[in-house]
Each structure stands twice: as C-alpha cells, then as structure tokens.
Design an enzyme around this catalytic site. Structure first.
Site, mmCIF file in Angstrom:
data_model
loop_
_atom_site.group_PDB
_atom_site.id
_atom_site.type_symbol
_atom_site.label_atom_id
_atom_site.label_comp_id
_atom_site.label_asym_id
_atom_site.label_seq_id
_atom_site.Cartn_x
_atom_site.Cartn_y
_atom_site.Cartn_z
ATOM 1 N N ARG A 1 -19.859 14.822 21.470
ATOM 2 C CA ARG A 1 -18.621 14.060 21.731
ATOM 3 C C ARG A 1 -18.503 12.876 20.762
ATOM 4 O O ARG A 1 -18.113 11.769 21.146
ATOM 5 C CB ARG A 1 -18.571 13.542 23.176
ATOM 6 C CG ARG A 1 -18.618 14.602 24.221
ATOM 7 C CD ARG A 1 -17.403 15.531 24.217
ATOM 8 N NE ARG A 1 -17.649 16.653 25.085
ATOM 9 C CZ ARG A 1 -18.270 17.782 24.687
ATOM 10 N NH1 ARG A 1 -18.646 17.939 23.425
ATOM 11 N NH2 ARG A 1 -18.488 18.763 25.516
ATOM 12 N N SER B 1 -13.672 14.686 32.191
ATOM 13 C CA SER B 1 -14.940 14.027 32.540
ATOM 14 C C SER B 1 -14.885 12.578 32.088
ATOM 15 O O SER B 1 -14.568 12.304 30.926
ATOM 16 C CB SER B 1 -16.104 14.720 31.831
ATOM 17 O OG SER B 1 -16.210 16.026 32.322
ATOM 18 N N GLU C 1 -16.919 8.575 28.334
ATOM 19 C CA GLU C 1 -16.378 9.542 27.364
ATOM 20 C C GLU C 1 -14.918 9.174 27.061
ATOM 21 O O GLU C 1 -14.440 9.315 25.951
ATOM 22 C CB GLU C 1 -16.473 10.965 27.940
ATOM 23 C CG GLU C 1 -15.979 12.019 26.973
ATOM 24 C CD GLU C 1 -16.267 13.449 27.444
ATOM 25 O OE1 GLU C 1 -17.307 13.685 28.093
ATOM 26 O OE2 GLU C 1 -15.433 14.315 27.146
HETATM 27 C C1 LIG Z 1 -8.374 18.004 32.731
HETATM 28 C C2 LIG Z 1 -9.113 17.653 31.466
HETATM 29 C C3 LIG Z 1 -10.156 18.452 31.044
HETATM 30 C C4 LIG Z 1 -10.859 18.156 29.870
HETATM 31 N N1 LIG Z 1 -11.879 18.970 29.486
HETATM 32 C C5 LIG Z 1 -12.557 18.683 28.358
HETATM 33 C C6 LIG Z 1 -13.633 19.528 27.928
HETATM 34 O O1 LIG Z 1 -13.957 20.537 28.557
HETATM 35 N N2 LIG Z 1 -14.289 19.182 26.799
HETATM 36 C C7 LIG Z 1 -13.959 18.082 26.061
HETATM 37 O O2 LIG Z 1 -14.591 17.845 25.015
HETATM 38 N N3 LIG Z 1 -12.951 17.281 26.437
HETATM 39 C C8 LIG Z 1 -12.248 17.546 27.562
HETATM 40 N N4 LIG Z 1 -11.219 16.716 27.940
HETATM 41 C C9 LIG Z 1 -10.922 15.495 27.160
HETATM 42 C C10 LIG Z 1 -9.821 15.646 26.087
HETATM 43 O O3 LIG Z 1 -8.913 16.676 26.420
HETATM 44 C C11 LIG Z 1 -10.414 15.907 24.688
HETATM 45 O O4 LIG Z 1 -11.229 14.831 24.284
HETATM 46 C C12 LIG Z 1 -9.319 16.131 23.641
HETATM 47 O O5 LIG Z 1 -9.925 16.619 22.482
HETATM 48 C C13 LIG Z 1 -8.522 14.864 23.293
HETATM 49 O O6 LIG Z 1 -7.438 15.242 22.452
HETATM 50 P P1 LIG Z 1 -6.053 14.434 22.497
HETATM 51 O O7 LIG Z 1 -5.135 15.016 21.497
HETATM 52 O O8 LIG Z 1 -5.544 14.337 23.868
HETATM 53 O O9 LIG Z 1 -6.543 13.018 21.981
HETATM 54 P P2 LIG Z 1 -6.056 11.529 22.473
HETATM 55 O O10 LIG Z 1 -6.494 11.325 23.881
HETATM 56 O O11 LIG Z 1 -4.602 11.383 22.169
HETATM 57 O O12 LIG Z 1 -6.901 10.648 21.510
HETATM 58 C C14 LIG Z 1 -8.306 10.593 21.634
HETATM 59 C C15 LIG Z 1 -8.876 9.912 20.379
HETATM 60 O O13 LIG Z 1 -8.661 10.790 19.283
HETATM 61 C C16 LIG Z 1 -7.985 10.085 18.250
HETATM 62 N N5 LIG Z 1 -7.102 11.053 17.579
HETATM 63 C C17 LIG Z 1 -6.078 11.749 18.125
HETATM 64 N N6 LIG Z 1 -5.527 12.546 17.175
HETATM 65 C C18 LIG Z 1 -6.235 12.326 16.034
HETATM 66 C C19 LIG Z 1 -6.158 12.829 14.697
HETATM 67 N N7 LIG Z 1 -5.230 13.715 14.334
HETATM 68 N N8 LIG Z 1 -7.058 12.387 13.794
HETATM 69 C C20 LIG Z 1 -8.008 11.489 14.130
HETATM 70 N N9 LIG Z 1 -8.124 10.962 15.363
HETATM 71 C C21 LIG Z 1 -7.244 11.374 16.297
HETATM 72 C C22 LIG Z 1 -7.195 8.979 18.940
HETATM 73 O O14 LIG Z 1 -6.923 7.913 18.057
HETATM 74 C C23 LIG Z 1 -8.185 8.599 20.037
HETATM 75 O O15 LIG Z 1 -9.129 7.691 19.520
HETATM 76 C C24 LIG Z 1 -10.497 17.014 29.113
HETATM 77 C C25 LIG Z 1 -9.421 16.204 29.523
HETATM 78 C C26 LIG Z 1 -8.734 16.526 30.694
HETATM 79 C C27 LIG Z 1 -7.575 15.659 31.106
#
Ligand SMILES: Cc1cc2nc3c(=O)[nH]c(=O)nc-3n(C[C@H](O)[C@H](O)[C@H](O)COP(=O)(O)OP(=O)(O)OC[C@H]3O[C@@H](n4cnc5c(N)ncnc54)[C@H](O)[C@@H]3O)c2cc1C
Length: 304
Positions: free
Chosen positions: A179, A228, A299
């Site tokens: 992560r 999580s 996380e």
């Molecule tokens: C119900 C649920 C289940 C989940 N299950 C998992 C799982 O099984 N495994 C897991 O790893 N995560 C899980 N997550 C967490 C989350 O979905 C992941 O971390 C996901 O990858 C975040 O992507 P996002 O586009 O929503 O990022 P955001 O929440 O919008 O941003 C997260 C971070 O990424 C940065 N970011 C966003 N886009 C970019 C880009 N293009 N370049 C550089 N940085 C960027 C942002 O600046 C921020 O710092 C879960 C979340 C939920 C709500």
C-alpha cells in the site's frame, strides 16, 4: 480565473466516506491538457493543490481545503495486443471489464476496488494476493515542481512561471511496497499508464471476477466508507482481527461507527464528521496498542 474552476464546492460529494468541508477552488480535468492548465493556474496563483481520483481512499477535514482540488477525470483507453494504454482516471473495475471483453485478464482479482487506476498506482492497491504494481509497464508522470524551484522562478522571471513537462517512467520509478509507492512522498501525478495483461478466456476471467464480487458482498459492509481503515501490521496479522479482539465492532463516535460486519471498516452513518472519525480512529488505535503493543497505521489518507 480558469473557466473550469468553481468555488466553495463541498468535498463530501467527491469521496466515498462522504465527509469533509468545502474546497476553496475545485475543478475537473478530463484531459491531460486541462490538468496541466489547472495545475499551472494553481501555481501561478500560489494555491496549494490536491489531486483527487475517485475519492475512495481519502477524507477531507471539516474545515475543507483552502486551495485548489483538481479532480482528475481523463479516462480514455485503448489496447495494443496485451497492453492496456489508459488515462489513469479510468476506474480499475471498468478496465478489468473492458479487458475481459477481448480476452485479456490478470487483474480480475482487483475487481471491486472502487478507485481509479491512478489512485491504485499511488497506493499500490491490492487484493487476494495481487497488486497493481504487478501490471505496470510504464507511465506518464507529472512531477510537482518543488517550492524552492518555484520561488527561484518567481524571483527571476515571474511573468514566465513554467511547470515541468510530464515524463515517461518505468515501473522501478514507483518503488512499490505494501500500500505504498514513491508517490506518497514526491506527490507526482500519473497521467496515463500502460499495463501488461495476460491472454486468457473471457469466461475464465468472468468466473474469477464474479467470485471476487461475491466475496466482497459477503465480507464487506455496504455504506459510506473508504474500505479498510488501517493497514495490516504484517502479512500474517490483519488489522481487522486485532480490532475485533478489542471489541471494536459497533463502537461509535458521533456519526461514525465501526461496522458490525468487519472491524476494520469505519462507516459514516449519515451525519459523521471528520472530527468524529479522528476521535474514533484514535480510540481504536489506542485500544489495539494497549492490548497487543502494535501501532496501527492508517491506510486512509487524511488530506491536510
Ligand atoms: C468499499 C471499499 C473497498 C476497498 N477495497 C480495497 C482493496 O481491496 N484493496 C485496496 O488496495 N484498496 C481498497 N480500497 C481503497 C481504495 O479504493 C484504493 O486505495 C483506490 O486505489 C483509491 O483510488 P481512488 O481513485 O479512489 O483514489 P483517491 O481516493 O481519489 O486518492 C487516493 C490518493 O491517490 C492519489 N491519486 C489519485 N489519482 C492519482 C493519480 N492519477 N496519480 C497520482 N496520484 C493519484 C490522491 O492524490 C490521493 O493521495 C477500498 C475502498 C472502499 C471504499
């Protein structure tokens, strides 16, 4: 002001947790060009800048964000043989479905993670024994200029503030960990990427994807959360187990509660605030440390 920029936009609309105040400035960038224009505007106007993907791993404070939030929404994609070329706002699950249609797989165990490809790279998102880092072949990255560089430019040539051109990097650049990636410290933005997939029958991919979706429905609560909340302290110790042992399930602080189904899922019951979330998460971390001498690490990102 740039025509795409709006003012005082509630950030809770753009995160899956649904909490947080307003952004002083907010804009959606649905192309790389718009992203660079908006970033440039932020720098020229001395705003702090936060780049948001699908908002499934971040929470904003109740005071909001006193700067510019750029929500990256560029999501064009194409396939060249077994390589997916994607703009990183594309959702991970959408990519998995598109690849399945042309018999390309490998990533299907990541199905159901509700984030973008860019957010997944930032965090090296993973599930069921695989992680996005296993697929990244190259990426187009925008490296944020350092304050000292900007100050120098402002002094020497204030009318010509320039931002660096995006550059292509290989997977080693990201220094992926659990992560984690270099992006946590250098805050570079991944604008597009190529991912290497595997030739596999669509039927086979669909079967795995459906099993994974079933598993998520069985194990994970529905509701406003960021998945999580704490990282697993080690490979063989889950944060959910430790939290369960201290009786976390059902604990509540204001409008935020620990799910009855999964002790590492904190849910916004509707009127939860960032303050409630801080209080509850600190209480939980304290209980685990007291009983197990293990320090839980978040996380979910609290945006400053
Ligand atoms: C119900 C649920 C289940 C989940 N299950 C998992 C799982 O099984 N495994 C897991 O790893 N995560 C899980 N997550 C967490 C989350 O979905 C992941 O971390 C996901 O990858 C975040 O992507 P996002 O586009 O929503 O990022 P955001 O929440 O919008 O941003 C997260 C971070 O990424 C940065 N970011 C966003 N886009 C970019 C880009 N293009 N370049 C550089 N940085 C960027 C942002 O600046 C921020 O710092 C879960 C979340 C939920 C709500």
């Amino acid at each position: 002001m740039h025509p795409l920029i709006q003012e005082h936009i509630p950030l809770k609309l753009y995160t899956t947790f649904g909490i947080g105040g307003v952004a002083r400035y907010f804009a959606e960038a649905n192309s790389i060009e718009h992203f660079l224009e908006l970033y440039s505007w932020g720098i020229t106007n001395r705003q702090k800048i936060f780049v948001l993907g699908m908002g499934s791993n971040v929470v904003f404070p109740d005071e909001g964000y006193d700067g510019l939030v750029i929500r990256y929404t560029a999501k064009r994609f194409t396939f060249q043989q077994n390589i997916a070329v994607v703009e990183t706002a594309l959702s991970l699950s959408a990519l998995i479905l598109e690849a399945e249609k042309i018999n390309l797989g490998g990533m299907e165990r990541l199905f159901g993670i509700p984030g973008s490809v860019g957010g997944a790279i930032y965090n090296n998102a993973g599930a069921h024994g695989t992680e996005i880092s296993k697929f990244v072949e190259s990426a187009l990255v925008f490296e944020v200029p350092r304050e000292v560089e900007l100050d120098t430019m402002r002094l020497l040539d204030p009318s010509n503030l320039t931002i660096p051109k995006p550059k292509i990097v290989d997977p080693g650049y990201f220094k992926f960990g659990y992560r984690n990636s270099l992006l946590h410290s250098n805050r570079a933005i991944v604008l597009s990427t190529t991912l290497k997939l595997k030739e596999r029958s669509g039927e086979e991919i669909k079967k795995v994807r459906e099993d994974i979706a079933f598993w998520r429905r069985e194990k994970q609560p529905v509701g406003k959360s960021a998945g999580s909340f704490f990282k697993n302290p080690s490979l063989n110790m889950s944060a959910g187990y430790l939290l369960d042992q201290v009786g976390a399930k059902g604990m509540q602080e204001g409008g935020i509660m620990v799910s009855d189904k999964h002790a590492n899922f904190l849910l916004n019951t509707g009127k939860g605030t960032f303050t409630d979330l801080m209080k509850l998460s600190e209480r939980l971390a304290h209980l685990v440390e007291e009983k197990f001498q293990v320090k839980l690490e978040r996380e979910v990102e609290f945006v400053q």
